[in-house]
Design a protein around this motif. Structure first.
Motif, PDB file in Angstrom:
ATOM      1  N   UNK A   1     -12.701 -24.103  -6.542  1.00 41.69           N
ATOM      2  CA  UNK A   1     -11.853 -24.909  -5.644  1.00 41.69           C
ATOM      3  C   UNK A   1     -10.376 -24.753  -6.000  1.00 41.69           C
ATOM      4  N   UNK A   2     -10.094 -24.734  -7.320  1.00 44.72           N
ATOM      5  CA  UNK A   2      -8.692 -24.603  -7.752  1.00 44.72           C
ATOM      6  C   UNK A   2      -8.150 -23.226  -7.368  1.00 44.72           C
ATOM      7  N   UNK A   3      -8.981 -22.216  -7.544  1.00 45.26           N
ATOM      8  CA  UNK A   3      -8.528 -20.874  -7.160  1.00 45.26           C
ATOM      9  C   UNK A   3      -8.233 -20.820  -5.663  1.00 45.26           C
ATOM     10  N   UNK A   4      -9.044 -21.538  -4.901  1.00 46.20           N
ATOM     11  CA  UNK A   4      -8.839 -21.536  -3.451  1.00 46.20           C
ATOM     12  C   UNK A   4      -7.507 -22.211  -3.084  1.00 46.20           C
ATOM     13  N   UNK A   5      -7.179 -23.298  -3.782  1.00 47.28           N
ATOM     14  CA  UNK A   5      -5.886 -23.960  -3.551  1.00 47.28           C
ATOM     15  C   UNK A   5      -4.753 -22.961  -3.815  1.00 47.28           C
ATOM     16  N   UNK A   6      -4.867 -22.243  -4.958  1.00 51.65           N
ATOM     17  CA  UNK A   6      -3.834 -21.259  -5.315  1.00 51.65           C
ATOM     18  C   UNK A   6      -3.730 -20.176  -4.242  1.00 51.65           C
ATOM     19  N   UNK A   7      -4.885 -19.684  -3.795  1.00 51.37           N
ATOM     20  CA  UNK A   7      -4.906 -18.614  -2.790  1.00 51.37           C
ATOM     21  C   UNK A   7      -4.233 -19.081  -1.507  1.00 51.37           C
ATOM     22  N   UNK A   8      -4.554 -20.316  -1.080  1.00 48.52           N
ATOM     23  CA  UNK A   8      -3.988 -20.829   0.176  1.00 48.52           C
ATOM     24  C   UNK A   8      -2.477 -21.031   0.058  1.00 48.52           C
ATOM     25  N   UNK A   9      -2.018 -21.525  -1.089  1.00 50.44           N
ATOM     26  CA  UNK A   9      -0.572 -21.752  -1.279  1.00 50.44           C
ATOM     27  C   UNK A   9       0.180 -20.416  -1.252  1.00 50.44           C
ATOM     28  N   UNK A  10      -0.356 -19.431  -1.969  1.00 50.35           N
ATOM     29  CA  UNK A  10       0.327 -18.131  -2.026  1.00 50.35           C
ATOM     30  C   UNK A  10       0.343 -17.449  -0.673  1.00 50.35           C
ATOM     31  N   UNK A  11      -0.761 -17.587   0.055  1.00 51.24           N
ATOM     32  CA  UNK A  11      -0.828 -16.950   1.351  1.00 51.24           C
ATOM     33  C   UNK A  11       0.129 -17.648   2.325  1.00 51.24           C
ATOM     34  N   UNK A  12       0.196 -18.977   2.252  1.00 50.27           N
ATOM     35  CA  UNK A  12       1.056 -19.731   3.168  1.00 50.27           C
ATOM     36  C   UNK A  12       2.549 -19.530   2.868  1.00 50.27           C
ATOM     37  N   UNK A  13       2.918 -19.592   1.576  1.00 50.84           N
ATOM     38  CA  UNK A  13       4.347 -19.583   1.238  1.00 50.84           C
ATOM     39  C   UNK A  13       4.924 -18.198   0.952  1.00 50.84           C
TER      40      UNK A  13
ATOM     41  N   UNK B   1      -3.438 -13.067 -14.816  1.00 52.70           N
ATOM     42  CA  UNK B   1      -2.190 -13.815 -15.005  1.00 52.70           C
ATOM     43  C   UNK B   1      -0.970 -12.913 -14.753  1.00 52.70           C
ATOM     44  N   UNK B   2      -1.042 -11.680 -15.254  1.00 53.87           N
ATOM     45  CA  UNK B   2       0.095 -10.763 -15.075  1.00 53.87           C
ATOM     46  C   UNK B   2       0.296 -10.433 -13.597  1.00 53.87           C
ATOM     47  N   UNK B   3      -0.814 -10.283 -12.867  1.00 57.13           N
ATOM     48  CA  UNK B   3      -0.692 -10.003 -11.436  1.00 57.13           C
ATOM     49  C   UNK B   3      -0.021 -11.186 -10.729  1.00 57.13           C
ATOM     50  N   UNK B   4      -0.423 -12.412 -11.101  1.00 58.20           N
ATOM     51  CA  UNK B   4       0.192 -13.596 -10.486  1.00 58.20           C
ATOM     52  C   UNK B   4       1.686 -13.613 -10.764  1.00 58.20           C
ATOM     53  N   UNK B   5       2.060 -13.348 -12.027  1.00 60.13           N
ATOM     54  CA  UNK B   5       3.482 -13.375 -12.391  1.00 60.13           C
ATOM     55  C   UNK B   5       4.256 -12.332 -11.592  1.00 60.13           C
ATOM     56  N   UNK B   6       3.679 -11.135 -11.459  1.00 59.78           N
ATOM     57  CA  UNK B   6       4.375 -10.058 -10.743  1.00 59.78           C
ATOM     58  C   UNK B   6       4.598 -10.425  -9.279  1.00 59.78           C
ATOM     59  N   UNK B   7       3.694 -11.227  -8.714  1.00 58.43           N
ATOM     60  CA  UNK B   7       3.822 -11.558  -7.291  1.00 58.43           C
ATOM     61  C   UNK B   7       4.552 -12.869  -7.025  1.00 58.43           C
ATOM     62  N   UNK B   8       4.506 -13.790  -7.985  1.00 55.94           N
ATOM     63  CA  UNK B   8       5.053 -15.134  -7.720  1.00 55.94           C
ATOM     64  C   UNK B   8       6.500 -15.294  -8.180  1.00 55.94           C
ATOM     65  N   UNK B   9       6.843 -14.727  -9.347  1.00 64.18           N
ATOM     66  CA  UNK B   9       8.181 -14.981  -9.903  1.00 64.18           C
ATOM     67  C   UNK B   9       9.235 -14.226  -9.096  1.00 64.18           C
TER      68      UNK B   9
ATOM     69  N   UNK C   1       2.926 -21.539 -12.931  1.00 65.21           N
ATOM     70  CA  UNK C   1       3.832 -20.568 -12.291  1.00 65.21           C
ATOM     71  C   UNK C   1       4.297 -21.075 -10.927  1.00 65.21           C
ATOM     72  N   UNK C   2       3.372 -21.726 -10.209  1.00 67.84           N
ATOM     73  CA  UNK C   2       3.756 -22.294  -8.902  1.00 67.84           C
ATOM     74  C   UNK C   2       4.808 -23.382  -9.080  1.00 67.84           C
ATOM     75  N   UNK C   3       4.633 -24.199 -10.124  1.00 59.82           N
ATOM     76  CA  UNK C   3       5.603 -25.278 -10.384  1.00 59.82           C
ATOM     77  C   UNK C   3       6.973 -24.661 -10.667  1.00 59.82           C
ATOM     78  N   UNK C   4       7.000 -23.660 -11.559  1.00 58.79           N
ATOM     79  CA  UNK C   4       8.269 -23.019 -11.931  1.00 58.79           C
ATOM     80  C   UNK C   4       8.946 -22.409 -10.701  1.00 58.79           C
ATOM     81  N   UNK C   5       8.147 -21.870  -9.795  1.00 57.18           N
ATOM     82  CA  UNK C   5       8.706 -21.204  -8.612  1.00 57.18           C
ATOM     83  C   UNK C   5       8.957 -22.170  -7.459  1.00 57.18           C
ATOM     84  N   UNK C   6       8.715 -23.461  -7.695  1.00 57.15           N
ATOM     85  CA  UNK C   6       8.978 -24.454  -6.657  1.00 57.15           C
ATOM     86  C   UNK C   6       7.989 -24.430  -5.509  1.00 57.15           C
ATOM     87  N   UNK C   7       6.807 -23.880  -5.750  1.00 55.95           N
ATOM     88  CA  UNK C   7       5.823 -23.760  -4.668  1.00 55.95           C
ATOM     89  C   UNK C   7       4.670 -24.747  -4.787  1.00 55.95           C
ATOM     90  N   UNK C   8       4.673 -25.547  -5.868  1.00 53.79           N
ATOM     91  CA  UNK C   8       3.522 -26.417  -6.104  1.00 53.79           C
ATOM     92  C   UNK C   8       3.442 -27.511  -5.052  1.00 53.79           C
TER      93      UNK C   8
END
Ligand SMILES: [Zn+2]
Length: 242
Positions: free
Chosen positions: A219-231, A96-104, A147-154
């Protein structure tokens, strides 16, 4: 140059030199910050050892001309010590901390991300190990989605992004920004169970994240991975490779 005080959660600590650390912080009023903790690695340092990942502290920071703040003082508010009692919890928190450091974003001044990360860490201090990897824990995945929702990436998952259909959603495309129905085709297949779980995790409080089948969690992790990689063009080290 200005000195200011803020509460913050430590997202990451990296060794900078023989004596110094650089800490990445998330604060409710200043977003994501980086600060240099001079002398933190010395045995007698007042800062040393205190600022481990997941620790919440009241900090005195000094902002100069660059982006890097100087860390002048730290008083631990919440150590989240129970995370260290169980490797499952520590790995889940790390994901979770790694996601926050990269997404926010660096300039995020809202307190939403901070509140979310505090709640996530508090929940993980009492979680029991499950057979699936900690990064696939329902609380971890729910927190990453929020975190994706907060960052407008969902992405849009309630209907087909191509035609607007609300039913028979069978795939997901990060490039197109959401779900796809059977007639439109394309994207990556996503099971009905994954659609249901995504809606549940996004629509419920973190504490009600519940349990996930491992296949659905993958599957959910894959959605997250694809969104982060794309955006954002980022890869999470704690996630499984694409
Ligand atoms: Zn469609």
């Amino acid at each position: 140059m200005t000195e200011f005080e803020t509460e913050a959660v430590v997202l990451r600590t990296i060794r900078y030199s023989e004596a110094d650390n650089i800490v990445t912080l998330l604060s409710p009023g200043h977003g994501r910050l980086s600060a240099i903790a001079k002398g933190a690695r010395r045995q007698k340092s007042r800062l040393g050892g205190r600022l481990q990942p997941a620790v919440v502290a009241r900090l005195t920071l000094h902002r100069g001309r660059g982006e890097l703040c100087g860390l002048r003082g730290a008083v631990v508010v919440e150590p989240h010590a129970a995370l260290w009692h169980e490797s499952y919890r520590l790995l889940a928190a790390g994901a979770v901390l790694e996601s926050a450091a990269k997404i926010i974003p660096v300039d995020d001044e809202s307190a939403s991300a901070y509140t979310l990360i505090r709640r996530t860490l508090a929940l993980l201090t009492t979680s029991s190990p499950r057979p699936a990897p900690p990064r696939l824990d329902a609380v971890v995945l729910a927190s990453r989605l929020k975190l994706l929702v907060i960052s407008g990436l969902m992405p849009r998952l309630g209907g087909c992004v191509a035609c607007g259909a609300l039913e028979d959603l069978v795939a997901f495309s990060a490039v197109q920004g959401g779900a796809l129905c059977r007639s439109c085709g394309g994207g990556e297949p996503l099971s009905p169970a994954a659609f249901t779980a995504l809606a549940h995790l996004l629509g419920s409080p973190l504490a009600d994240a519940g349990e996930l089948e491992q296949g659905t969690a993958d599957e959910i992790e894959r959605v997250l991975t694809l969104v982060l990689s794309e955006h954002l063009g980022v890869r999470l080290r704690s996630a499984s490779p694409i």
